[in-house]
Enzyme design. Sequence first.
Site, PDB file in Angstrom:
ATOM      1  N   ASN A  19      -5.404  17.444   1.586  1.00 43.61           N
ATOM      2  CA  ASN A  19      -4.737  16.292   2.288  1.00 43.61           C
ATOM      3  C   ASN A  19      -5.746  15.184   2.153  1.00 43.61           C
ATOM      4  O   ASN A  19      -6.894  15.142   2.680  1.00 43.61           O
ATOM      5  CB  ASN A  19      -4.447  16.659   3.925  1.00 43.61           C
ATOM      6  CG  ASN A  19      -4.063  15.512   4.839  1.00 43.61           C
ATOM      7  OD1 ASN A  19      -3.473  14.689   4.416  1.00 43.61           O
ATOM      8  ND2 ASN A  19      -4.523  15.606   5.703  1.00 43.61           N
ATOM      9  N   CYS A  54      -0.600  14.597   3.220  1.00 43.80           N
ATOM     10  CA  CYS A  54      -0.138  15.844   3.243  1.00 43.80           C
ATOM     11  C   CYS A  54      -0.416  16.572   4.656  1.00 43.80           C
ATOM     12  O   CYS A  54      -1.141  16.144   5.515  1.00 43.80           O
ATOM     13  CB  CYS A  54      -0.532  16.545   2.103  1.00 43.80           C
ATOM     14  SG  CYS A  54      -0.231  15.615   0.712  1.00 43.80           S
ATOM     15  N   ILE A  93       4.475  -5.687  15.388  1.00 44.66           N
ATOM     16  CA  ILE A  93       5.641  -5.597  16.494  1.00 44.66           C
ATOM     17  C   ILE A  93       5.035  -6.816  17.412  1.00 44.66           C
ATOM     18  O   ILE A  93       3.966  -7.042  17.517  1.00 44.66           O
ATOM     19  CB  ILE A  93       5.483  -4.267  17.030  1.00 44.66           C
ATOM     20  CG1 ILE A  93       4.081  -3.831  17.513  1.00 44.66           C
ATOM     21  CG2 ILE A  93       6.070  -3.248  15.953  1.00 44.66           C
ATOM     22  CD1 ILE A  93       4.341  -2.558  18.248  1.00 44.66           C
ATOM     23  N   ARG A 147       3.799  18.159   1.065  1.00 44.15           N
ATOM     24  CA  ARG A 147       3.424  17.126   0.449  1.00 44.15           C
ATOM     25  C   ARG A 147       4.047  15.863   0.629  1.00 44.15           C
ATOM     26  O   ARG A 147       5.350  15.878   0.534  1.00 44.15           O
ATOM     27  CB  ARG A 147       3.524  17.380  -1.096  1.00 44.15           C
ATOM     28  CG  ARG A 147       3.033  16.271  -2.020  1.00 44.15           C
ATOM     29  CD  ARG A 147       3.288  16.786  -3.428  1.00 44.15           C
ATOM     30  NE  ARG A 147       2.459  15.604  -4.527  1.00 44.15           N
ATOM     31  CZ  ARG A 147       2.737  15.306  -5.635  1.00 44.15           C
ATOM     32  NH1 ARG A 147       3.752  16.141  -6.107  1.00 44.15           N
ATOM     33  NH2 ARG A 147       2.225  14.476  -6.490  1.00 44.15           N
ATOM     34  N   LEU A 148       3.429  14.793   0.880  1.00 47.42           N
ATOM     35  CA  LEU A 148       3.942  13.374   0.805  1.00 47.42           C
ATOM     36  C   LEU A 148       3.363  12.764  -0.504  1.00 47.42           C
ATOM     37  O   LEU A 148       2.309  12.508  -0.648  1.00 47.42           O
ATOM     38  CB  LEU A 148       3.486  12.674   1.913  1.00 47.42           C
ATOM     39  CG  LEU A 148       3.751  11.095   2.002  1.00 47.42           C
ATOM     40  CD1 LEU A 148       5.444  10.938   2.045  1.00 47.42           C
ATOM     41  CD2 LEU A 148       3.191  10.343   3.185  1.00 47.42           C
ATOM     42  N   ILE A 187       2.319  10.431  -3.400  1.00 48.16           N
ATOM     43  CA  ILE A 187       1.880   9.069  -3.337  1.00 48.16           C
ATOM     44  C   ILE A 187       1.659   8.515  -4.943  1.00 48.16           C
ATOM     45  O   ILE A 187       1.802   7.544  -5.382  1.00 48.16           O
ATOM     46  CB  ILE A 187       0.429   8.801  -2.536  1.00 48.16           C
ATOM     47  CG1 ILE A 187       1.238   9.266  -1.035  1.00 48.16           C
ATOM     48  CG2 ILE A 187       0.253   7.684  -2.682  1.00 48.16           C
ATOM     49  CD1 ILE A 187       2.060   8.602  -0.380  1.00 48.16           C
ATOM     50  N   SER A 242      -4.782  -0.452   7.007  1.00 51.49           N
ATOM     51  CA  SER A 242      -4.944  -0.984   8.279  1.00 51.49           C
ATOM     52  C   SER A 242      -6.312  -1.629   8.290  1.00 51.49           C
ATOM     53  O   SER A 242      -7.260  -1.734   7.379  1.00 51.49           O
ATOM     54  CB  SER A 242      -4.729   0.381   9.119  1.00 51.49           C
ATOM     55  OG  SER A 242      -5.822   0.903   9.188  1.00 51.49           O
ATOM     56  N   GLY A 243      -6.684  -2.119   9.444  1.00 46.86           N
ATOM     57  CA  GLY A 243      -7.953  -3.025   9.707  1.00 46.86           C
ATOM     58  C   GLY A 243      -8.705  -2.127  10.592  1.00 46.86           C
ATOM     59  O   GLY A 243      -9.899  -2.710  11.131  1.00 46.86           O
ATOM     60  N   GLU A 245      -6.815  11.143  -0.118  1.00 48.19           N
ATOM     61  CA  GLU A 245      -6.947  10.510  -1.240  1.00 48.19           C
ATOM     62  C   GLU A 245      -8.283  10.176  -1.559  1.00 48.19           C
ATOM     63  O   GLU A 245      -9.263   9.835  -0.922  1.00 48.19           O
ATOM     64  CB  GLU A 245      -6.201   8.986  -0.971  1.00 48.19           C
ATOM     65  CG  GLU A 245      -4.644   8.929  -0.499  1.00 48.19           C
ATOM     66  CD  GLU A 245      -3.782   9.247  -1.632  1.00 48.19           C
ATOM     67  OE1 GLU A 245      -4.279   9.261  -3.014  1.00 48.19           O
ATOM     68  OE2 GLU A 245      -2.636   9.502  -1.431  1.00 48.19           O
TER      69      GLU A 245
END
Length: 629
Positions: free
Chosen positions: A75, A2, A291, A50-51, A53, A363-364, A77
């Site tokens: 914003n 967010c 990629i 807001r996104l 989730i 992600s790492g 989690e």
Amino acid sequence: MCGIVGIFDMQGSGEIDRGLLSKMNESQFHRGPDEGGLHSEPGLGFGHRRLSIIDLSSGQQPMHSADRNVVLTYNGEVYNFPELRGELEALGYSFRTHCDTEVILYAWQAWGEACVDRLRGMFAFALWDRPQQTLFLARDRLGVKPLYYSLLANGHFIFGSELKALKQHPLLPTRIDPTAVEDYFGFGYVPDPKTIYRDVYKLEPGYSLAIRRGDERIKPRQYWDVTFDPGNFSSMDAAGEELIERLREAVKIRMMADVPLGAFLSGGVDSSAVVALMAGLSDDPVNTCSISFGDPKFNESQFAAQVAGRYHTAHRVEQVDPDDFSLIDCLSGLYDEPYADSSALPTYRVCELAKKQVTVVLSGDGGDENLAGYRRYRWHTYEERMRSLLPDGLRMPLFSTLGRVYPKLDWAPKVFRAKTTLESIGRDSMAGYFHSVSVLSNGMRQQLFSEQLRAELQGYGAIEVFHRYREKAPSDPLSMVQYLDLKTYLAGDILTKVDRASMAHALEVRVPLLDYKLVEWMATLPPSYKLNGREGKYLFKKSLESHLPNDILYRPKMGFAVPLSSWFRGPLKERVREALLGNTLGQTGWFNRTYLEHMVTQHQAGLRDYSAAIWSLLMFEAFLRNAGF
């Protein structure tokens, strides 16, 4: 994920311009395209994009407590919110939603400022406690999520997830801070808590800020830090097993989502480890993406495909044009201030690719800083051994002289390119490490900057960024540079890069290797478990041997590089000349044109490799143009 914004009248209860608040909020539409909300009352305005989730049907923000006394814009989690919810329900709090936002509201009412100590996740939030007349802001421990703020001349305190939101306010002062310019050309980014502007700041990772109406003090408080006190480990094998179990748990709690989820898979150790553990925790194939580059020097896609095949992931790969430099101007708009990590280009593209499949990725990131994966850590420990062999009074003048007279042999085989190492050994440990990570060395910056800028700096040097952490930095040489990177490079470069590139595509990135409980535990590992001889991430790699093949674990580190050097001698040759020698940089009065001409000419003739410096200047020039200077 967010975007949040806010305006707070620190002195009174004046009317908040709702149109301005909305404009600030909508400037971050990309961070949360699903929904937007505003809250305003006398002296306060909050905005939220807001996104969605978790709990897609509810959880709209800004959110109020049941008694309407507290309002929150958030914003992030919080992964342990189910456990916290249980604690709060036992204390008598009732919940209307199934999301973590409401948990933060009641955590504040139950525990006050100490609520942040209980949150396990990534977050940046602001809440208003009306009975206490207090605005409270907090940022997560490692700085995964950003938060900017400024106090305006009219007594209004404003904040936002990105600098662009603050820049919508007509009273925001935008005088460039000369010390931030020095920091930028030293580090390649502007380290926290500064921004490129004198009167705008970032809330640092692991800090909170409480402002009571009528009190003009703005004094952030540190609520968390990492310590490198050695732990008790019965054996390396036992430590390796515990590392994998702790990482598995950090991965598991980050797989909770009500939207499609996947992972970045570069083919490196860290992302491959995350995917391997995700596969063991999921009944369905893990969505992975990577990629590829046409140039084999930069291409890891075959290693990513190997891991994808082993774990039967739903793998997607796209090749990026090796001359994909169309994003240069786009990047300066994304980052809002000068930012010189060229890997932002492929990071933007892999986020764009991931969004075609999923809304959340793991992600790492963080493995190199926590487990000593960077080659520069190995070189630093070598240099420390050399420093220990000679007294400072002999070593410093001797190696400083050798470094000064040794030629800069960019074109020569690596074994003969010793100038930087000699110069580093001629400095103390912290200054030597700064020299090894600098985009432009002290000497180069002295030549680049005009007399005017040097006068404005009044003797300030970017090394002061490291000196801020001197007292708390561990004494062990490896632990010291890991600590410095956790405080500067991780938040200022790596996490900034990923946040802006991912949120440009409304993609949430979760980082299990930066789970704070895991970070605290990894800091207690003996340095020899991390860097053993020439092998970085030693314990991690040994513990992953049953999960990943050796040619993934023990191949040379490649990184997410782009071919800048050849770009600047080929397709971007004229653009470089226009940017570095044109009016935009010239009008600042900050740069030595003779040295700019030297760098361009020497690089394009193939006599020196100034690609890192040129890229930094290109991005600074693009920032100035986009910011209207």
